[in-house]
Design a protein around this motif. Structure first.
Motif, PDB file in Angstrom:
ATOM      1  N   TYR A 126      14.504  45.642  64.499  1.00  0.00           N
ATOM      2  CA  TYR A 126      13.496  44.483  64.893  1.00  0.00           C
ATOM      3  C   TYR A 126      12.775  44.491  66.208  1.00  0.00           C
ATOM      4  O   TYR A 126      11.723  44.062  66.180  1.00  0.00           O
TER       5      TYR A 126
ATOM      6  N   HIS B 100      19.081  30.182  70.226  1.00  0.00           N
ATOM      7  CA  HIS B 100      19.319  30.943  69.116  1.00  0.00           C
ATOM      8  C   HIS B 100      20.823  30.808  68.787  1.00  0.00           C
ATOM      9  O   HIS B 100      21.623  31.277  69.321  1.00  0.00           O
TER      10      HIS B 100
ATOM     11  N   THR C  44      21.374  39.379  63.031  1.00  0.00           N
ATOM     12  CA  THR C  44      20.656  38.037  63.087  1.00  0.00           C
ATOM     13  C   THR C  44      20.191  37.599  64.526  1.00  0.00           C
ATOM     14  O   THR C  44      19.052  36.954  64.582  1.00  0.00           O
TER      15      THR C  44
ATOM     16  N   ARG D 159      16.828  39.580  65.160  1.00  0.00           N
ATOM     17  CA  ARG D 159      15.658  39.052  64.253  1.00  0.00           C
ATOM     18  C   ARG D 159      15.005  37.650  64.571  1.00  0.00           C
ATOM     19  O   ARG D 159      13.604  37.461  64.534  1.00  0.00           O
ATOM     20  N   GLY D 160      15.952  37.114  65.707  1.00  0.00           N
ATOM     21  CA  GLY D 160      15.115  35.866  66.557  1.00  0.00           C
ATOM     22  C   GLY D 160      14.668  36.160  67.804  1.00  0.00           C
ATOM     23  O   GLY D 160      13.654  35.783  68.376  1.00  0.00           O
TER      24      GLY D 160
ATOM     25  N   THR E  40      16.705  28.028  66.847  1.00  0.00           N
ATOM     26  CA  THR E  40      16.778  28.797  65.648  1.00  0.00           C
ATOM     27  C   THR E  40      18.245  28.955  65.081  1.00  0.00           C
ATOM     28  O   THR E  40      19.113  29.254  66.039  1.00  0.00           O
TER      29      THR E  40
ATOM     30  N   THR F  19      21.359  29.673  62.267  1.00  0.00           N
ATOM     31  CA  THR F  19      21.704  30.304  60.829  1.00  0.00           C
ATOM     32  C   THR F  19      23.134  29.691  60.757  1.00  0.00           C
ATOM     33  O   THR F  19      23.909  30.099  61.347  1.00  0.00           O
TER      34      THR F  19
ATOM     35  N   THR G  11      14.093  26.280  63.314  1.00  0.00           N
ATOM     36  CA  THR G  11      14.191  26.945  62.124  1.00  0.00           C
ATOM     37  C   THR G  11      15.536  26.959  61.622  1.00  0.00           C
ATOM     38  O   THR G  11      16.312  27.537  62.554  1.00  0.00           O
TER      39      THR G  11
ATOM     40  N   GLU H 281      18.031  28.601  58.643  1.00  0.00           N
ATOM     41  CA  GLU H 281      18.525  29.626  57.734  1.00  0.00           C
ATOM     42  C   GLU H 281      20.118  29.077  57.099  1.00  0.00           C
ATOM     43  O   GLU H 281      20.780  29.461  58.001  1.00  0.00           O
TER      44      GLU H 281
ATOM     45  N   GLU I 295      11.678  33.576  59.001  1.00  0.00           N
ATOM     46  CA  GLU I 295      11.885  34.642  59.890  1.00  0.00           C
ATOM     47  C   GLU I 295      11.650  36.013  59.229  1.00  0.00           C
ATOM     48  O   GLU I 295      11.327  35.997  58.077  1.00  0.00           O
ATOM     49  N   LYS I 296      11.713  37.007  60.141  1.00  0.00           N
ATOM     50  CA  LYS I 296      11.274  38.241  59.834  1.00  0.00           C
ATOM     51  C   LYS I 296       9.823  38.605  59.732  1.00  0.00           C
ATOM     52  O   LYS I 296       9.065  37.556  59.417  1.00  0.00           O
TER      53      LYS I 296
ATOM     54  N   GLY J 128       7.727  35.906  61.515  1.00  0.00           N
ATOM     55  CA  GLY J 128       8.737  35.259  62.423  1.00  0.00           C
ATOM     56  C   GLY J 128       8.141  34.984  63.767  1.00  0.00           C
ATOM     57  O   GLY J 128       8.907  34.349  64.585  1.00  0.00           O
TER      58      GLY J 128
END
Length: 490
Positions: free
Chosen positions: A118, A154, A164, A167-168, A231, A233, A254, A256, A467-468, A472
């Protein structure tokens, strides 16, 4: 049980939080982290308190002009160095991740490599974030420039902490934003280690902060007036709370969130390939995956044959201590084990058929571990709790369809819409399904076989945003429009 011979060393020396480039002991509750395979104490860390949240955000705010004004090519070099440092520390990071999360060491090594990848991918984007010119006529010039959104928060899950985070953090840092990460209180160790490596790689102090603690700390972070984007998750229920918190500073989000992903297998599919994909999709990381293929929807004519193959593969999976690299490690905690067990027990009380598993597992010498056997329920009604709710464990259900249309109706028949898969030899049927299924990502003839440069995110209660990949970057940058008027004043 004696300490595993491959236990990572020096965990007690890790700082509890990482603020403004310095390790800090938390001012909040002291938390005991345990190996979920043995219930043995790994380390004790102290949570941050609200004053340390404010300190971390303030530090990120002070670092913002320093990092955002750093030339893009220089930012790229820093992130490339960080990717290299992660790879150099891959063995130690993977051991910590495996022990803290309970995932097999082979899977943990893959996650660490993904984290490095990433940062390397987004390092390559730093000097390619270009604006555009917009034609307004001969007397005006309009252009856009991409600016970092500001301080980003995050808030991380416990199932994939290191990947994870990366990726942010990768896209946020690439565009020149700064960040405060709040890992799960259960799995903070790899995040702290990554922040230390970021400083070593050349990030300015305060660009990459980590604060540890429970949900209240995450909500305090999301509601800080300096935070420009959050962000998150995790679960859908917590995602709603994060959105509410982020409304205070009017921060972007964001999210997830949860999933109950369907895998559709039509009558013309390669059953061996489908069985491999189904087993990998639900039992990887002991089913503790947002995108897990928890619902197998298959044609009536092949249902029994496919279930037989899936059950045989499930029974062959090895279970053990994560550092011994079994197929399945433990669940994250005794509390989560009880939650998964509750779903299964209620399904049994409904009279549903359990083809395999449905009970705790006890590998040799690991009597205190949070292990659960791979479990399959067959021919489950669409309205059943176990067909509708996210179990987040190694539990698969099957449903039977007679037509492609019925398969699609079943696939779309939950509140979630994260990932979906379809196995068929008919590309027309595959594409019809892919276009109409309510999911952010669809796999054809290879469930969860994709890549981390492909945009990822959900619809419905599975979240918002992507994301990604290049997608992203969007959450962490803002386009500023500049209009130049150059009419002749005379």
């Amino acid at each position: 049980m004696q300490t595993h011979p491959d236990y990572p060393q020096h965990l007690a020396e890790l700082p509890h939080n990482f603020i403004d480039g310095v390790g800090q002991t938390g001012a909040g509750k002291v938390r005991t982290l345990r190996d979920p395979a043995t219930y043995q104490v790994i380390v004790e860390l102290a949570d941050a308190d609200r004053s340390q949240v404010a300190q971390a955000v303030s530090s990120a705010g002070h670092a913002l002009p320093v990092w955002s004004d750093t030339a893009p090519a220089i930012r790229a070099r820093v992130l490339f160095r960080l990717a290299g440092l992660i790879e150099a520390k891959a063995g130690e990071l993977a051991s910590v991740e495996a022990l803290n999360v309970g995932k097999p060491i082979g899977q943990a090594k893959r996650d660490v490599q993904r984290a490095a990848d990433y940062f390397r991918f987004y390092a390559g984007c730093c000097d390619k974030l270009q604006g555009e010119t917009i034609p307004l006529g001969p007397d005006q010039t309009a252009l856009t420039v991409l600016e970092p959104i500001g301080v980003t928060a995050h808030i991380l899950p416990w199932n994939y902490p290191v990947s994870t985070l990366a990726r942010g953090a990768g896209p946020a840092l690439a565009v020149g934003a700064t960040m405060v990460a709040k890992p799960s209180e259960s799995t903070p160790l790899s995040a702290i280690m990554l922040a230390q490596l970021g400083l070593e790689a050349g990030l300015p102090r305060g660009a990459f902060n980590v604060i540890c603690g429970p949900g209240e700390i995450g909500e305090a972070l999301a509601s800080d007036n300096t935070v420009a984007h959050v962000t998150f998750t995790g679960s859908t229920a917590t995602g709603r709370k994060i959105m509410q918190s982020a409304s205070k500073p009017i921060a972007g989000t964001t999210l997830e969130l949860g999933g109950k992903s369907p895998v559709v297998v039509l009558a013309d599919a390669d059953l061996d390939a489908a069985a491999d994909g189904v087993v990998r999709g639900i039992f990887f990381n002991a089913g503790q995956v947002c995108a897990a293929g928890a619902r197998l929807i298959c044609a009536r004519s092949i249902h029994d044959a496919l279930v037989k193959k899936v059950v045989a593969k499930a029974e062959a999976l090895t279970i053990g201590h994560p550092l011994d690299n079994p197929d399945l490690g433990p669940l994250i905690s005794a509390q989560h084990l009880a939650r998964v067990e509750g779903f299964v027990d209620r399904a049994k009380s409904e009279g549903l058929t359990c083809a395999v598993g449905g009970h705790r597992a006890c590998p040799d010498g690991l009597t205190q571990g949070a292990f659960y056997a791979p479990t399959v329920f067959t021919n489950v009604p669409a309205h059943s709790e176990i067909a509708q709710q996210e179990v987040f464990g190694p539990v698969l259900i099957t449903q039977i369809c007679d037509t492609v249309e019925q398969a699609l109706d079943l696939a779309n028949g939950t509140a979630f819409g994260l990932v979906a898969g379809v196995y068929t030899a008919d590309i027309t049927h595959a594409m019809q399904f892919a276009r109409k299924v309510e999911a952010g990502q669809v796999f054809i003839n290879g469930f969860l076989q994709g890549g981390d440069t492909v945009p990822f995110g959900g619809v419905k209660e599975s979240g918002i945003g992507r994301e990604k990949g290049l997608a992203g970057l969007a959450a962490y940058s803002a386009a500023k429009s500049i209009i130049i008027n150059h009419r002749d004043a005379s």
